[in-house]
Design an enzyme around this catalytic site. Structure first.
Site, short mmCIF file in Angstrom:
data_model
loop_
_atom_site.label_atom_id
_atom_site.label_comp_id
_atom_site.label_asym_id
_atom_site.label_seq_id
_atom_site.Cartn_x
_atom_site.Cartn_y
_atom_site.Cartn_z
N TRP A 90 0.85 -1.19 0.00
CA TRP A 90 0.00 0.00 0.00
C TRP A 90 0.89 1.25 0.00
O TRP A 90 1.87 1.32 0.75
CB TRP A 90 -0.91 0.00 1.24
CG TRP A 90 -1.71 1.26 1.33
CD1 TRP A 90 -2.85 1.56 0.63
CD2 TRP A 90 -1.41 2.41 2.12
NE1 TRP A 90 -3.28 2.83 0.94
CE2 TRP A 90 -2.40 3.38 1.86
CE3 TRP A 90 -0.37 2.73 3.01
CZ2 TRP A 90 -2.41 4.63 2.46
CZ3 TRP A 90 -0.39 3.98 3.61
CH2 TRP A 90 -1.41 4.91 3.34
N ASP A 115 -15.96 12.01 -2.69
CA ASP A 115 -15.37 10.72 -2.29
C ASP A 115 -16.20 10.10 -1.16
O ASP A 115 -17.39 10.41 -0.97
CB ASP A 115 -13.90 10.95 -1.90
CG ASP A 115 -13.03 9.74 -2.18
OD1 ASP A 115 -13.06 8.81 -1.35
OD2 ASP A 115 -12.33 9.69 -3.20
N ASP A 116 -15.60 9.26 -0.39
CA ASP A 116 -16.23 8.49 0.68
C ASP A 116 -16.98 9.39 1.68
O ASP A 116 -16.55 10.51 1.96
CB ASP A 116 -15.10 7.75 1.41
CG ASP A 116 -15.59 6.62 2.27
OD1 ASP A 116 -16.81 6.49 2.43
OD2 ASP A 116 -14.75 5.87 2.78
N ARG A 135 -10.45 -2.64 7.94
CA ARG A 135 -11.06 -1.30 7.96
C ARG A 135 -12.52 -1.39 8.43
O ARG A 135 -13.40 -0.75 7.88
CB ARG A 135 -11.00 -0.67 6.56
CG ARG A 135 -10.89 0.83 6.60
CD ARG A 135 -11.15 1.42 5.22
NE ARG A 135 -10.88 2.86 5.25
CZ ARG A 135 -11.36 3.72 4.37
NH1 ARG A 135 -12.11 3.30 3.38
NH2 ARG A 135 -11.08 4.99 4.47
N LYS A 160 -15.97 6.65 -9.07
CA LYS A 160 -14.74 6.05 -8.55
C LYS A 160 -15.16 4.79 -7.79
O LYS A 160 -15.89 4.88 -6.81
CB LYS A 160 -14.04 7.05 -7.62
CG LYS A 160 -12.78 6.52 -6.98
CD LYS A 160 -12.09 7.63 -6.18
CE LYS A 160 -10.92 7.13 -5.36
NZ LYS A 160 -10.39 8.19 -4.48
N TRP A 161 -14.68 3.65 -8.23
CA TRP A 161 -15.08 2.34 -7.67
C TRP A 161 -13.92 1.85 -6.81
O TRP A 161 -12.89 1.45 -7.33
CB TRP A 161 -15.36 1.38 -8.81
CG TRP A 161 -15.74 -0.03 -8.46
CD1 TRP A 161 -15.18 -0.81 -7.50
CD2 TRP A 161 -16.73 -0.83 -9.10
NE1 TRP A 161 -15.77 -2.05 -7.49
CE2 TRP A 161 -16.73 -2.10 -8.48
CE3 TRP A 161 -17.61 -0.62 -10.17
CZ2 TRP A 161 -17.56 -3.13 -8.88
CZ3 TRP A 161 -18.44 -1.65 -10.56
CH2 TRP A 161 -18.42 -2.88 -9.91
N ASP A 162 -14.13 1.91 -5.51
CA ASP A 162 -13.06 1.59 -4.57
C ASP A 162 -13.19 0.16 -4.05
O ASP A 162 -14.24 -0.49 -4.20
CB ASP A 162 -13.15 2.59 -3.41
CG ASP A 162 -11.81 2.83 -2.72
OD1 ASP A 162 -10.88 2.03 -2.92
OD2 ASP A 162 -11.72 3.81 -1.95
N MET A 163 -12.15 -0.35 -3.39
CA MET A 163 -12.17 -1.69 -2.79
C MET A 163 -11.07 -1.69 -1.73
O MET A 163 -9.90 -1.71 -2.07
CB MET A 163 -11.85 -2.71 -3.88
CG MET A 163 -12.14 -4.15 -3.53
SD MET A 163 -10.66 -5.13 -3.39
CE MET A 163 -11.35 -6.73 -3.11
N CYS A 176 -10.19 1.62 -8.33
CA CYS A 176 -9.37 1.99 -7.19
C CYS A 176 -9.46 0.84 -6.20
O CYS A 176 -10.50 0.19 -6.10
CB CYS A 176 -9.92 3.28 -6.58
SG CYS A 176 -9.17 3.77 -5.02
N ASP A 232 -2.55 5.52 -3.17
CA ASP A 232 -2.98 6.50 -2.18
C ASP A 232 -1.84 7.44 -1.82
O ASP A 232 -2.04 8.41 -1.09
CB ASP A 232 -3.47 5.79 -0.91
CG ASP A 232 -4.95 5.45 -1.02
OD1 ASP A 232 -5.60 5.93 -1.96
OD2 ASP A 232 -5.44 4.69 -0.16
C1 DGJ Z 1 -9.08 4.55 -0.56
C2 DGJ Z 1 -8.87 5.35 -1.81
O1 DGJ Z 1 -7.72 4.99 -2.45
C3 DGJ Z 1 -8.88 6.84 -1.43
O2 DGJ Z 1 -8.60 7.63 -2.54
C4 DGJ Z 1 -10.21 7.17 -0.85
O3 DGJ Z 1 -11.20 7.03 -1.83
C5 DGJ Z 1 -10.50 6.29 0.35
N1 DGJ Z 1 -10.34 4.91 0.05
C6 DGJ Z 1 -11.90 6.52 0.86
O4 DGJ Z 1 -12.26 5.66 1.84
#
Ligand code: DGJ
Length: 744
Positions: A200, A367-368, A444, A477-480, A527, A549
């Protein structure tokens, strides 16, 4: 490009102007490998290149014959247990417990273009003349399992793609325990291995090692392709450089668990295997069921690492990425994550957007934190409806207000996850991946939804589609943000639990597929806590990905430089962020932060209201510059010039197709007192054209810039003449070169 079959010698030769790939049906009926590399002449008897030897201690196939041993021939679909002691490409466990199989050549046919792979991302052709495909069918006579080996050669570039489909034509079930997509047996081991690895915030660093006897491998068993290892490998001759020499690139179009390994045997041959990681995979094939293994892509060049990368860039930019955004310059965005984290109000967001608009930013990304009870990472995932305490008019209202400001609106989702503290989890505690009666690991504070289940994917789809239909959303933006643990689905029987990792990723692809089809104008950015799933599988659905990140400019140099080995610049999500940086607390000049981020999709990850007046003027200039040059930066021909892994300086450049414009980025990490004279030798210019350098106003021939080099000397540290600015750490410069006519 041609696919030739020589009936008398049973040889297949796939060739174009750059490469040849030669196979033959071996004396025992298996498919053998003869050659992969620079194009060679075709002839009937390429089969005489099959190398056999009498070697003590080997096991032989034919009675009385002491030459034909599976341990020593190069093969396309090797199995373990019948004389070949290397790792196999396929393993099938049968009802009697045996794992031996014997894939015999049955038939073949040639198709124009390239077939699609059902449910999986894959490269494609738009016109049947762009590629040809050879499909070879093999069958194991005892189980009647068929293997369809699919080879596509593209007309342009040294590209060969391969996939395998298994079909059980027998009457009983079998268990597929290993189904590697690619096996390549190279005749020697004189290669340097380069992998893209890290963790990371430190993804895709270039890690070299020398190939040596034994097995060396990279892979993931985390459920996502991972921050740790990218599904990509380079084998280069030790003397190969960015500009010359033999290089092979291997890339796997898949986003789940993978294995890429090289096995060097006692006689220095090298077996490359690429495929789904067999340690976390097993697939039940009932009678008449099929299994499609994902696509692996190989690139060969004798023109060095840059040529290999450019081949991948073209292929992945034009024939893997799809849809409206594939060929479009990317909007300059502002993302509120590092500006506010979870702590925002609608008014604050609008203030950030307003200032960004004044500077020329085109897209505001929320974002989140906008949904359910999400005021920290402890709650809310899974409840994809707006939190109206924060956003009184919901996402629809906010999107309208952003559009009124004159910007597009983008939104963050993390579709695959759920918090324990969420309505979705309270309603469906059995929807997560977990083993009944056992502890559930969280990451998390969240669990992973069981995306191997269609009902789960359907439910998330409905929630997301509703938001995207109701509100004017132009970007997602599709995060994981966590990997998979306790990989178990309550809906599958015991003999199918080995399928869950793969079924999970098929569920992810299915959701991406439905959403991108229904909302073709929306730009998707993938993402996974930054770059935890930055892979070719994702690129098929989302033409860009958040690379890491870590937004520090110096850290990003290595991350983006490494990423460029395989992935096009238009796919690399990169933003200017605040100082001190939030990950490494470093202070870098604003121009250096932008000079790094220009070589990507470009955007801002801060609150511009907090910048001083002269910084805002600089931001305005940066945005104007990016708007003028983004087509070239994102879609031009990219060259790496100096590696940040090898010294204190980094340089890279892009050149337009017609070679009349180029942009060079030069970066020095730490300042050096009383330094030597330095220059960067450029690439890809027209040697006979004259280029005006906008930084220095000098005019130089292309051959001079490529051979003497572009002078970057800066010997003022320690003493600053009155007419010069002092040098600083983290310095960088952009040079724009434009072809001009001069009178001699
Ligand atoms: C991880 C992403 O890489 C960040 O840019 C951001 O969107 C956070 N998650 C939000 O929880």
């Amino acid at each position: 490009m041609e696919i030739v079959y020589h009936e008398r010698s049973n040889v297949f030769h796939l060739l174009n102007d750059t490469i040849s790939y030669v196979m033959m049906v071996l004396p025992n009926g298996h498919l053998g490998q003869i050659y992969f590399g620079k194009k060679i002449h075709d002839r009937e008897n390429l089969s005489d290149l099959l190398e056999l030897a009498v070697r003590p201690m080997a096991s032989y196939v034919f009675p009385g014959d002491r030459e034909f041993s599976l341990e020593h021939v190069k093969q396309e679909l090797p199995v373990f247990g019948t004389g070949d002691y290397r790792s196999p490409a396929v393993e099938i466990c049968q009802e009697n417990g045996s794992r031996i199989s014997d894939f015999q050549y049955c038939s073949h046919h040639v198709e124009k273009g390239k077939p699609t792979l059902s449910g999986l991302p894959a490269t494609y052709t738009e016109d049947a003349t762009e590629a040809s495909t050879l499909v070879v069918e093999l069958m194991d006579p005892v189980t009647k399992v068929k293997a369809e080996l699919c080879y596509t050669i593209f007309a342009e570039g040294g590209i060969l793609s391969k996939s395998v489909r298994f079909h059980n034509a027998g009457s009983g079930p079998v268990q597929l325990e290993r189904a590697m997509s690619l096996c390549l047996d190279l005749p020697d081991c004189d290669y340097e291995w380069l992998q893209l690895s890290g963790t990371w915030a430190r993804e895709r660093h270039i890690k070299p090692r020398k190939l040596t006897m034994g097995i060396q491998s990279i892979g993931s068993m985390r459920g996502n392709s991972s921050h740790e290892h990218n599904p990509f490998l380079v084998l280069k001759r030790p003397c190969a450089t960015e500009q010359q020499g033999e290089v092979f690139g291997f890339s796997f179009i898949y986003s789940g668990n993978f294995l890429i390994q090289a096995e060097v045997d006692a006689h220095d041959t090298t077996r490359i295997l690429v495929g789904i990681h067999p340690d976390t995979f097993s697939w039940r094939l009932e009678s008449e069921e099929s299994f499609q293994a994902p696509e692996a892509v190989m690139v060969y060049t004798d023109q060095g690492m840059n040529a290999m990368s450019q081949t991948f860039h073209r292929l992945y930019q034009k024939r893997l990425a799809r849809g409206y955004w594939r060929d479009q310059v990317r909007p300059i965005l502002i993302n509120n994550w590092e500006a506010t984290y979870f702590d925002f109000t609608e008014e604050q967001l609008l203030t950030i957007a307003q200032k960004a608009k004044e500077c020329g930013v085109e897209l505001f990304v929320l974002d989140d934190g906008w949904f359910g009870e999400r005021s920290s990472d402890h709650a809310g995932l899974g409840d994809w409806t707006a939190n109206t305490k924060r956003l009184p008019a919901g996402i629809k209202g906010l999107a309208e207000r952003i559009e009124q400001i004159g910007m597009k609106f983008g939104l963050w989702f993390e579709p695959e996850m759920v918090n324990e503290d969420s309505d979705l989890y309270r309603m469906h505690p059995d929807w997560i991946l977990s083993v009944p009666l056992r502890a559930k690991s969280h990451g998390r504070y969240q669990y992973v939804l069981d995306f191997s289940r269609k009902d789960v994917v359907d439910c998330i789809y409905k929630m997301m589609a509703k938001i995207l239909k109701d509100a004017k959303v132009s970007y997602v933006k599709w995060d994981m943000n966590r990997s998979i643990t306790e990989c178990f689905s309550v809906t599958l029987p015991p003999e199918r639990q080995g399928e869950v990792y793969h079924r999970y990723i098929l569920g992810v692809y299915d959701l991406y597929d439905r959403l991108t089809r229904e909302f073709p104008q929306i730009l998707f950015e993938s993402c996974a806590s930054g770059g935890g799933r930055f892979d070719p599988g994702m690129l098929y659905y989302a033409p860009q990905g958040w690379a890491s990140d870590d937004t520090d400019a110096v850290e990003r140099m290595k991350i983006q430089f490494g990423t460029s080995l395989c992935y096009p610049i238009s796919s690399i999500g990169s933003h200017v962020s605040v100082i001190p940086n939030h990950q490494v607390f470093r202070i870098t000049p604003l121009h250096t932060r932008a000079n790094v981020a220009y070589f990507g999709t470009f955007g801002y990850e801060l609150d511009l209201n907090k910048l001083a007046g002269e910084e805002i003027s600089e931001v305005k200039r940066q945005i104007a510059f990016m708007k003028e040059y983004r087509a070239l930066l994102q879609f031009g021909i990219f060259y790496r010039l100096k590696s940040p892994f090898e010294g204190n300086e980094m340089a890279w450049m892009v050149v337009s197709e017609d070679k009349r414009t180029a942009i060079v980025g030069w970066y020095r990490i730490l300042n050096v007192v009383n330094d030597r004279f330095t220059r960067v030798r450029l690439c890809g210019l027209d040697p006979g054209l004259c280029y005006q350098n906008t930084q220095t106003n000098s005019i130089r021939f292309g051959d001079e810039l490529m051979n003497f080099g572009l002078v970057t000397s800066d010997v003022t540290a320690g003493e600053v003449p009155a007419d010069k600015q002092p040098c600083v750490d983290f310095e960088s410069r952009l040079y724009i070169l434009k072809a001009v006519s001069i009178s001699k």
